[in-house]
Design a protein around this motif. Structure first.
Motif, short mmCIF file in Angstrom:
data_model
loop_
_atom_site.label_atom_id
_atom_site.label_comp_id
_atom_site.label_asym_id
_atom_site.label_seq_id
_atom_site.Cartn_x
_atom_site.Cartn_y
_atom_site.Cartn_z
N TYR A 103 83.88 21.36 14.05
CA TYR A 103 84.37 22.59 14.87
C TYR A 103 85.70 22.15 14.19
N TYR A 104 86.26 21.96 13.08
CA TYR A 104 87.53 21.59 12.38
C TYR A 104 88.01 23.34 11.25
N ALA A 105 86.88 24.12 10.99
CA ALA A 105 86.35 24.94 10.92
C ALA A 105 88.07 26.05 11.43
N PRO A 106 88.14 26.65 10.83
CA PRO A 106 89.25 27.89 11.60
C PRO A 106 88.64 28.99 12.61
N TYR A 107 87.07 28.84 12.86
CA TYR A 107 86.72 30.10 13.45
C TYR A 107 85.87 29.03 14.86
N TYR A 108 85.95 28.04 15.05
CA TYR A 108 85.81 26.76 16.00
C TYR A 108 86.80 26.54 16.28
#
Length: 157
Positions: A103-108
């Motif tokens: 969830y911490y990914a830039p997309y999510y």
């Protein structure tokens, strides 16, 4: 030779939430404001929310869900329970396992931040209803708000 161009309309793909940095910033500010107003006992800042880690995510979500229901108990960890709880509350977006694992990914991240902001709004509504029960008897101007309130009341019952 002509150059080909493509017009990308994010609203047609549902990606507008991911692409709007202004909305992400506004959501982060709203979350910080809400948490500060409701005496959240951890440090919270734009930097922390933009670089959300497991500890901060779990801490913030637990705090918000306890505002919604002080008796809430989690069978697993918050990251695993989050999609189920959000679905039960009537949140309109699904959270696939791949999203919850990163969830911490830039997309999510914008989607997760929007969901956390939505939880702050649910908590605000419940506080308002507890302070002014007459609002519950007034005809609802928005059927989705009534449906969400019904879901919340059935979960809390």
């Amino acid at each position: 030779m002509t150059r080909r161009t493509t017009v990308f309309d994010p609203s047609s793909t549902g990606l507008e939430r991911h692409l709007n940095k202004e909305a992400l910033g506004a959501n982060i500010k709203a979350i910080i404001s809400f948490l500060s107003l409701h005496n959240y006992n951890q440090e919270v800042s734009t930097v922390i929310l933009r670089g959300l880690n497991d500890y901060d995510f779990e801490s913030i979500v637990r705090f918000l869900l306890r505002l919604i229901d002080p008796n809430i108990a989690f069978e697993g960890n918050v990251k695993e329970e989050f999609p189920r709880v959000m679905h039960m509350l009537g949140y309109p977006t699904q959270f696939p396992k791949s999203m919850m694992n990163s969830y911490y990914a830039p997309y999510y991240l914008p989607t997760i931040i929007a969901a956390i902001k939505w939880l702050t709004q649910v908590a605000d509504v419940l506080v308002l209803w507890s302070v002014s029960p007459s609002l519950c008897k007034r005809p609802a101007s928005c059927s989705s708000a009534t449906a969400t309130r019904g879901r919340i009341c059935s979960i809390l019952a």
